[in-house]
Design a protein around this motif. Structure first.
Motif, PDB file in Angstrom:
ATOM      1  N   SER A 161      20.328  -0.632  -4.068  1.00 17.24           N
ATOM      2  CA  SER A 161      19.839   0.413  -3.164  1.00 17.24           C
ATOM      3  C   SER A 161      20.776   1.598  -3.207  1.00 17.24           C
ATOM      4  CB  SER A 161      19.762  -0.123  -1.722  1.00 17.24           C
ATOM      5  OG  SER A 161      18.869  -1.217  -1.651  1.00 17.24           O
ATOM      6  N   PRO A 162      20.234   2.826  -3.123  1.00 11.89           N
ATOM      7  CA  PRO A 162      21.102   4.003  -3.017  1.00 11.89           C
ATOM      8  C   PRO A 162      21.784   4.016  -1.670  1.00 11.89           C
ATOM      9  CG  PRO A 162      18.804   4.637  -2.782  1.00 11.89           C
ATOM     10  CD  PRO A 162      18.789   3.186  -3.158  1.00 11.89           C
ATOM     11  N   GLU A 163      22.854   4.739  -1.624  1.00 14.04           N
ATOM     12  CA  GLU A 163      23.650   4.783  -0.401  1.00 14.04           C
ATOM     13  C   GLU A 163      22.925   5.578   0.670  1.00 14.04           C
ATOM     14  OE1 GLU A 163      27.961   6.516   1.154  1.00 14.04           O
ATOM     15  OE2 GLU A 163      27.529   6.335  -0.997  1.00 14.04           O
ATOM     16  N   GLN A 205      11.693  14.258  -1.534  1.00 13.25           N
ATOM     17  CA  GLN A 205      12.829  14.404  -2.458  1.00 13.25           C
ATOM     18  C   GLN A 205      13.321  15.847  -2.401  1.00 13.25           C
ATOM     19  OE1 GLN A 205      14.486  12.356  -4.965  1.00 13.25           O
ATOM     20  NE2 GLN A 205      15.788  14.175  -4.989  1.00 13.25           N
ATOM     21  N   LEU A 206      14.632  16.009  -2.113  1.00 14.49           N
ATOM     22  CA  LEU A 206      15.211  17.347  -2.103  1.00 14.49           C
ATOM     23  C   LEU A 206      15.412  17.836  -3.535  1.00 14.49           C
ATOM     24  CD1 LEU A 206      17.811  17.057   0.801  1.00 14.49           C
ATOM     25  CD2 LEU A 206      15.378  17.606   0.898  1.00 14.49           C
ATOM     26  N   LYS A 207      15.343  19.168  -3.707  1.00 16.40           N
ATOM     27  CA  LYS A 207      15.416  19.750  -5.049  1.00 16.40           C
ATOM     28  C   LYS A 207      16.848  20.061  -5.460  1.00 16.40           C
ATOM     29  CE  LYS A 207      10.882  19.867  -5.163  1.00 16.40           C
ATOM     30  NZ  LYS A 207      10.124  18.945  -6.017  1.00 16.40           N
ATOM     31  N   GLN A 208      17.628  20.621  -4.527  1.00 13.38           N
ATOM     32  CA  GLN A 208      18.963  21.079  -4.885  1.00 13.38           C
ATOM     33  C   GLN A 208      19.981  19.948  -4.923  1.00 13.38           C
ATOM     34  OE1 GLN A 208      20.198  24.741  -2.919  1.00 13.38           O
ATOM     35  NE2 GLN A 208      18.122  25.103  -2.224  1.00 13.38           N
ATOM     36  N   ARG A 209      19.831  18.997  -4.076  1.00 10.72           N
ATOM     37  CA  ARG A 209      20.699  17.818  -4.084  1.00 10.72           C
ATOM     38  C   ARG A 209      19.844  16.582  -4.274  1.00 10.72           C
ATOM     39  NH1 ARG A 209      24.189  17.819   1.245  1.00 10.72           N
ATOM     40  NH2 ARG A 209      22.164  18.304   2.158  1.00 10.72           N
ATOM     41  N   ASN A 210      20.433  15.606  -4.891  1.00  8.33           N
ATOM     42  CA  ASN A 210      19.673  14.379  -5.189  1.00  8.33           C
ATOM     43  C   ASN A 210      19.629  13.482  -3.940  1.00  8.33           C
ATOM     44  OD1 ASN A 210      18.207  12.556  -6.645  1.00  8.33           O
ATOM     45  ND2 ASN A 210      19.924  11.758  -7.843  1.00  8.33           N
ATOM     46  N   LYS A 255      15.985   8.630   7.840  1.00  2.00           N
ATOM     47  CA  LYS A 255      17.117   8.236   7.005  1.00  2.00           C
ATOM     48  C   LYS A 255      17.292   9.221   5.851  1.00  2.00           C
ATOM     49  CE  LYS A 255      16.739   3.251   7.959  1.00  2.00           C
ATOM     50  NZ  LYS A 255      16.659   1.900   7.368  1.00  2.00           N
ATOM     51  N   VAL A 256      18.563   9.358   5.463  1.00  2.00           N
ATOM     52  CA  VAL A 256      18.908  10.220   4.316  1.00  2.00           C
ATOM     53  C   VAL A 256      19.653   9.360   3.308  1.00  2.00           C
ATOM     54  CG1 VAL A 256      20.116  12.276   3.520  1.00  2.00           C
ATOM     55  CG2 VAL A 256      19.069  12.263   5.797  1.00  2.00           C
ATOM     56  N   PHE A 257      19.109   9.315   2.075  1.00  2.00           N
ATOM     57  CA  PHE A 257      19.701   8.516   1.008  1.00  2.00           C
ATOM     58  C   PHE A 257      20.256   9.439  -0.073  1.00  2.00           C
ATOM     59  CE2 PHE A 257      16.480   5.821   2.952  1.00  2.00           C
ATOM     60  CZ  PHE A 257      17.120   4.604   3.073  1.00  2.00           C
ATOM     61  N   ASP A 258      21.428   9.069  -0.572  1.00  2.00           N
ATOM     62  CA  ASP A 258      22.018   9.779  -1.728  1.00  2.00           C
ATOM     63  C   ASP A 258      21.668   8.971  -2.954  1.00  2.00           C
ATOM     64  OD1 ASP A 258      23.437  11.116  -3.617  1.00  2.00           O
ATOM     65  OD2 ASP A 258      25.347  11.080  -2.540  1.00  2.00           O
ATOM     66  N   LYS A 261       0.851  -1.187   0.000  1.00  2.00           N
ATOM     67  CA  LYS A 261       0.000   0.000   0.000  1.00  2.00           C
ATOM     68  C   LYS A 261       0.885   1.234   0.000  1.00  2.00           C
ATOM     69  CE  LYS A 261      -3.464   2.427   2.744  1.00  2.00           C
ATOM     70  NZ  LYS A 261      -4.224   2.462   4.027  1.00  2.00           N
ATOM     71  N   ILE A 262       0.487   2.190  -0.820  1.00  2.00           N
ATOM     72  CA  ILE A 262       1.261   3.448  -0.926  1.00  2.00           C
ATOM     73  C   ILE A 262       0.886   4.324   0.257  1.00  2.00           C
ATOM     74  CG2 ILE A 262       1.719   5.476  -2.326  1.00  2.00           C
ATOM     75  CD1 ILE A 262       0.998   3.800  -4.782  1.00  2.00           C
ATOM     76  N   GLU A 263       1.877   4.564   1.101  1.00  2.00           N
ATOM     77  CA  GLU A 263       1.642   5.365   2.292  1.00  2.00           C
ATOM     78  C   GLU A 263       1.977   6.846   2.083  1.00  2.00           C
ATOM     79  OE1 GLU A 263       0.338   4.582   5.103  1.00  2.00           O
ATOM     80  OE2 GLU A 263       0.185   2.408   4.893  1.00  2.00           O
ATOM     81  N   CYS A 264       2.946   7.093   1.255  1.00  2.00           N
ATOM     82  CA  CYS A 264       3.396   8.480   1.048  1.00  2.00           C
ATOM     83  C   CYS A 264       4.028   8.603  -0.323  1.00  2.00           C
ATOM     84  CB  CYS A 264       4.378   8.893   2.139  1.00  2.00           C
ATOM     85  SG  CYS A 264       5.814   7.786   2.269  1.00  2.00           S
ATOM     86  N   CYS A 265       4.169   9.814  -0.758  1.00  2.00           N
ATOM     87  CA  CYS A 265       4.794  10.060  -2.072  1.00  2.00           C
ATOM     88  C   CYS A 265       5.442  11.430  -2.079  1.00  2.00           C
ATOM     89  CB  CYS A 265       3.770   9.919  -3.194  1.00  2.00           C
ATOM     90  SG  CYS A 265       2.447  11.148  -3.118  1.00  2.00           S
ATOM     91  N   SER A 266       6.343  11.606  -3.057  1.00  2.00           N
ATOM     92  CA  SER A 266       7.025  12.891  -3.265  1.00  2.00           C
ATOM     93  C   SER A 266       7.481  12.949  -4.725  1.00  2.00           C
ATOM     94  CB  SER A 266       8.217  13.020  -2.317  1.00  2.00           C
ATOM     95  OG  SER A 266       8.875  14.267  -2.525  1.00  2.00           O
ATOM     96  N   SER A 267       7.858  14.124  -5.171  1.00  2.00           N
ATOM     97  CA  SER A 267       8.313  14.296  -6.559  1.00  2.00           C
ATOM     98  C   SER A 267       9.433  15.317  -6.583  1.00  2.00           C
ATOM     99  CB  SER A 267       7.156  14.745  -7.459  1.00  2.00           C
ATOM    100  OG  SER A 267       6.693  16.028  -7.061  1.00  2.00           O
ATOM    101  N   GLY A 268      10.189  15.285  -7.666  1.00  2.00           N
ATOM    102  CA  GLY A 268      11.276  16.233  -7.848  1.00  2.00           C
ATOM    103  C   GLY A 268      12.386  15.644  -8.675  1.00  2.00           C
ATOM    104  N   ARG A 269      13.151  16.563  -9.316  1.00  2.00           N
ATOM    105  CA  ARG A 269      14.303  16.169 -10.139  1.00  2.00           C
ATOM    106  C   ARG A 269      13.919  15.140 -11.198  1.00  2.00           C
ATOM    107  NH1 ARG A 269      19.072  18.039  -7.779  1.00  2.00           N
ATOM    108  NH2 ARG A 269      20.299  16.601  -9.069  1.00  2.00           N
ATOM    109  N   GLY A 270      12.650  15.297 -11.743  1.00  2.00           N
ATOM    110  CA  GLY A 270      12.230  14.482 -12.879  1.00  2.00           C
ATOM    111  C   GLY A 270      11.797  13.075 -12.539  1.00  2.00           C
ATOM    112  N   LYS A 271      11.323  12.854 -11.323  1.00  2.00           N
ATOM    113  CA  LYS A 271      10.848  11.518 -10.977  1.00  2.00           C
ATOM    114  C   LYS A 271       9.845  11.620  -9.836  1.00  2.00           C
ATOM    115  CE  LYS A 271      15.070  10.819  -8.252  1.00  2.00           C
ATOM    116  NZ  LYS A 271      15.786  11.982  -8.785  1.00  2.00           N
TER     117      LYS A 271
END
Length: 956
Positions: A111-113, A69-74, A95-98, A24-34
């Motif tokens: 998985s991203p770091e 999703q942050l805008k200035q950094r991925n 958690k913060v993922f790069d 089930k989709i609990e949350c969502c975000s957008s930015g940087r083309g995705k």
């Protein structure tokens, strides 16, 4: 609000969430083309523009509660549940993922770091249910995380989370409520405006604003009514948007702002490119509607019925609705052209205009909509409103398009309005100005015409072409208006043209010229001086005097000193053309000028013009003086000879005056008197050249038979033969003889050969002139000008003369010649006797011995003793008295040296040909000079070369 029009400015595109996303989709975000989706199984999925799965990775072991999703950094920031290590510790982590770095490259499930993991709840920050989550990038790598809880607290984390350089603090909302379940933080919103950094917080009972710049942050309550749902968003103007069942409210830093009464339960609210997005649930029907509101233009840009919406996002310029059943709806905005076409088909031009203006379309696109609206109104014959629209297109729409329409419709009032606006914006051409002025004149609207021409806004820079306005007003006989424009614009030539040519107000024109600067006044006088001289000659001459001299009002206005301004004064020659039909006025002007100014640079030209005026038979405008400056000497000579012939022909006739010509003759004589006076005064005796053109003046005197002037000029030029020629032509024997007496005296620098010319004249006269001949012979005899034989030969050609005329002259000359012959005979005898004596003495010296009988020394007078020296000149000297010089007698040597020196000088002079011929020319009898040279033995002892030279020269 139900009265708002609905349009389909957007189009829908159905899609679906990939089946790979099982939870089930609990949350969502957008930015940087995705788009990023967080599921209840702890997975985060990334979707592309086509809502296709890029990849998924496990972010948390249990569930993903929030992500952004942050805008200035991925970077991706998530909040989720993980397995509890101990019952005392919370299982919720941040958690913060790069996303730019992956742990396992090449794997679809890589998985991203994860660059940082933080525990949200600690002993200082007790655990509570998270109800809202928001992240703001201040200045990377600094981020600000706000976490809203159900107990009215907001946990804040600020700093470089990746390096765990952070600080934590909490904010408290709704202290008045003890029951925490009733005070959850349902919405958060950051407001960054310059240096201001604030945080909105929404609970069911309040709307608060915290100032994060102060320490500790201070909060204030903006409203005591909040929102129970999570229908909170931020506009692009940093306004807080809250959706309630009765309306949508906007909040600013100072409290509640405008509200929009859109009824229905607001499931979601959002903001997209100036549009308000609302998902509204109808409690009566249980259906959901998605509306896009254009608040500026009061219209619904799009509306459609939707299923139960779980999430709403904006990315790629599109709106994405994710339904509870994992279906998706992508809503895409149509381009401006499609929107306008839709409105044009429905004739909703006012809506189209508001639309392009609200969406900040370029001015050209706006003008095109206005043009179409104007065309629509024009087709409905609503000319006034149509013109209102066309006026807004000025600067983008070709004015001729509008002008042509209203010329055809004969709507001159509307056309006038359009042309006025065109001029106000400075976009009118000369033709537009002409047309507008013609409209005013056809309407006879003098008031508007005056307002247009005399508007205060036009001070300094006119919003119309000045010359065009002047021409149009003149053509319509609005002369006062034309004069006003010309004067205001400094178009002096137009102002005077109207005064003189249209209104014939000469006095006013003269006053206006007096008010101008000297330079401009001179230009205007050159252009309109002919008219002024014709009607106001005296006043015009006064202005010219003011311009050309150092006195007068015009010169005083120039502001320059006398010495400086003198070099800048115009010359009277520059204004000669305005007197072309008024030579009398020209003569008056030049006379006044010459009396006033004595050292004008144009003195020669002025005197030439005056002389031509003075000497002409009929007072005509000068022509010769203006053209003579470009003529060469040959042309002047030809003109002189030709005019002389004309004048002779005229002088042979007789001018018969009738009664009407008496005054003209008196005027001519007076002018000739002035001319002769000018000839004399302009040629001072100390100057070699006069202050006028001599050749031109001679031509004028010849053409107009002005004998006195010719005689004066010839005499000044020392052309004495031309002087007596004038008397000969006039047969003035008395004046001729008097002239020869004055000019033929060589002692006073005269020419004695004039008497010879006079004798030739009488010899060829063919009439009895015995008295005159006798007087002439007296002066010829006195100065010994001609030999008697020449006199006889000359007078013998006149058959009217008798021998008695020259009888006494011949007798005296014969007696004189006899005396000369007798004197010469005695001199010859004397020289022959002396020569004979010298020859005998020479022969005696050569053949006989000399006896020296002197007893005393000639030098010292003592008794002569040996050694002694005797000279043939019969002088004797002691040898000691002579010294070293024993070859010449000291007594006779000086005299002998003088004779030798004289002889050397004569021989030297024989080589000076110029001196010899000068003596021959200056002598009354050249033969006597030659005889003297032969007598002194100069020529006879000259070398052959020199002799030949002299002979050849004498032949010349």
């Amino acid at each position: 609000m139900y009265q708002w029009r609905k349009f389909d400015f957007f189009e829908e595109k159905k899609s679906r969430i990939p089946d790979e996303i099982e939870g089930k989709i609990e949350c969502c975000s957008s930015g940087r083309g995705k788009i990023l989706l967080g599921s209840d199984d702890g997975t985060v999925s990334l979707l592309d523009r086509g809502l296709q799965l890029l990849y998924s990775f496990p972010a948390h072991s249990a569930s993903v509660l929030y992500l952004q999703q942050l805008k200035q950094r991925n970077f991706l920031v998530t909040v989720g549940e993980d397995e509890q290590i101990s019952p005392q510790q919370s299982g919720i982590w941040l958690k913060v993922f790069d996303l730019a770095k992956k742990q396992d490259e090449g794997s679809s499930t890589s998985s991203p770091e994860c660059v940082q993991i933080l525990r949200i709840f600690t002993n200082q920050f007790p655990e509570a249910k998270i109800t809202s989550f928001l992240v703001l990038e201040e200045a990377p790598p600094i981020i600000f995380i706000a976490i809203g809880l159900d107990n009215g607290c907001i946990y804040c984390i600020q700093g470089d989370i990746a390096r765990e350089r952070i600080k934590r603090f909490k904010l408290q909302v709704d202290y008045a409520h003890s029951d925490k379940d009733h005070s959850p933080i349902n919405g958060l919103g950051f407001r960054v405006d310059g240096q201001a950094f604030q945080l909105f917080a929404v609970t069911p009972n309040s709307v608060s604003l915290f100032n994060l710049q102060t320490q500790p942050p201070r909060g204030q309550t903006l409203d005591h009514i909040g929102s129970t749902a999570s229908s909170v968003a931020m506009s692009d103007r940093s306004e807080l948007i809250i959706g309630r069942s009765e309306a949508v409210y906007f909040y600013e830093v100072d409290g509640r702002g405008p509200c929009w009464a859109f009824e229905g339960e607001k499931k979601f609210v959002g903001w997209y490119r100036g549009y308000l997005l609302c998902v509204i649930a109808d409690q009566r029907t249980g259906k959901n509607t998605f509306n896009i509101y254009d608040l500026k233009n009061h219209l619904i840009a799009h509306s459609l019925a939707v299923k139960e919406v779980s999430h709403m996002l904006c990315e790629w310029g599109n709106i994405v609705l994710i339904m509870a059943d994992k279906s998706a709806l992508v809503i895409i905005e149509k381009d401006m052209e499609s929107k306008l076409d839709m409105l044009f088909k429905k004739n909703l031009y006012s809506v189209a205009i508001n639309l392009v203006q609200s969406q900040q379309a370029d001015a050209a696109a706006t003008a095109e909509v206005l043009r179409k609206y104007g065309d629509h109104l024009y087709s409905k014959q609503d000319y006034d409103d149509a013109m209102s629209q066309y006026i807004h297109t000025i600067g983008y729409l070709e004015p001729s398009f509008v002008i042509q329409k209203f010329l055809d419709a004969q709507r001159i009032y509307n056309l006038t309005n359009y042309l006025e606006k065109l001029h106000e914006k400075g976009l009118a051409s000369k033709d537009h100005t002409t047309l507008l002025l013609n409209c005013y004149t056809k309407l006879k609207d003098v008031e508007k015409l005056n307002v247009f021409l005399k508007s205060e806004e036009q001070v300094g820079e006119h919003k119309f072409d000045v010359e065009t306005a002047i021409k149009a007003c003149r053509a319509a006989n609005y002369h006062e208006q034309a004069m006003y424009v010309a004067k205001k614009a400094g178009k002096h030539e137009w102002y005077l043209k109207i005064l003189l040519e249209d209104l014939a107000r000469y006095d006013e024109a003269l006053q206006y010229i007096n008010s101008l600067e000297p330079g401009q006044a001179g230009v205007t006088v050159k252009e309109y001086g002919k008219l002024l001289i014709e009607h106001k000659p005296r006043e015009t001459i006064e202005i010219l005097m003011s311009l050309c001299t150092e006195e007068g009002e015009l010169v005083k206005k120039g502001g320059a000193s006398s010495s400086t301004f003198l070099t800048m004064l115009p010359s009277p020659v520059d204004f000669l053309n305005i007197f072309v039909h008024h030579p009398q006025s020209l003569m008056e002007f030049l006379e006044r000028y010459t009396n006033k100014v004595k050292d004008s640079p144009a003195q020669v030209e002025i005197h030439n013009t005056l002389l031509e005026l003075y000497l002409s038979r009929d007072l005509n405008f000068p022509s010769l003086s203006q053209s003579s400056t470009n003529e060469n000497d040959d042309l002047r000579t030809d003109r002189l000879s030709s005019t002389a012939m004309i004048s002779r022909a005229e002088s042979n006739g007789r001018i018969i005056l009738d009664g009407n010509d008496v005054n003209e003759e008196k005027d001519r004589l007076e002018r000739q008197r002035k001319g002769l006076l000018l000839l004399k005064s302009a040629w001072p005796s100390e100057q070699e050249q006069p202050l006028y053109d001599v050749d031109l003046t001679i031509i004028l005197c010849e053409m107009n038979a002005f004998k006195e002037g010719l005689l004066y000029l010839y005499e000044k030029l020392k052309l004495y033969k031309e002087v007596i020629s004038c008397y000969m032509q006039a047969h003035d024997h008395e004046g001729l003889i008097a002239c020869c007496k004055r000019l033929g005296d060589s002692g006073k620098g005269g020419d004695p050969s004039l008497w010879s010319d006079l004798l030739n004249y009488f010899g060829e006269l063919g009439e009895d002139c015995s008295k005159e001949v006798k007087e002439v012979l007296t002066y010829i005899e006195r100065d010994d000008i001609l030999p008697p034989i020449i006199v006889l030969q000359t007078l013998s050609r006149n058959p009217c003369l008798t021998l008695s005329v020259i009888k006494d002259y011949i007798a005296r000359k014969l007696e004189q010649e006899s005396k000369l012959i007798e004197e010469d005979r005695r001199a010859i005898e004397k020289y022959q006797e002396e020569t004979s004596t010298m020859r005998k003495e020479i022969q005696d010296l050569r053949t006989n011995a000399r006896i020296f009988q002197l007893s005393k020394c000639t030098a010292c007078t003592f008794t002569l003793d040996l050694p002694a020296v005797h000279f043939m000149c019969m002088h004797s000297f002691h040898q000691r008295c002579l010294g070293d010089n024993e070859k010449e007698c000291p007594e006779c040597a000086p005299e002998y040296r003088a004779v030798l020196e004289m002889k050397r000088n004569l021989e030297q002079n024989s080589k000076n040909q110029d001196q010899f011929f000068q003596q021959v020319r200056n002598s009354k009898n050249g033969f006597s000079v030659i005889a003297e040279y032969f007598g002194k033995g100069i020529i006879s002892k000259t070398s052959n070369g020199h002799a030949e030279t002299l002979n050849s020269s004498s032949d010349l």
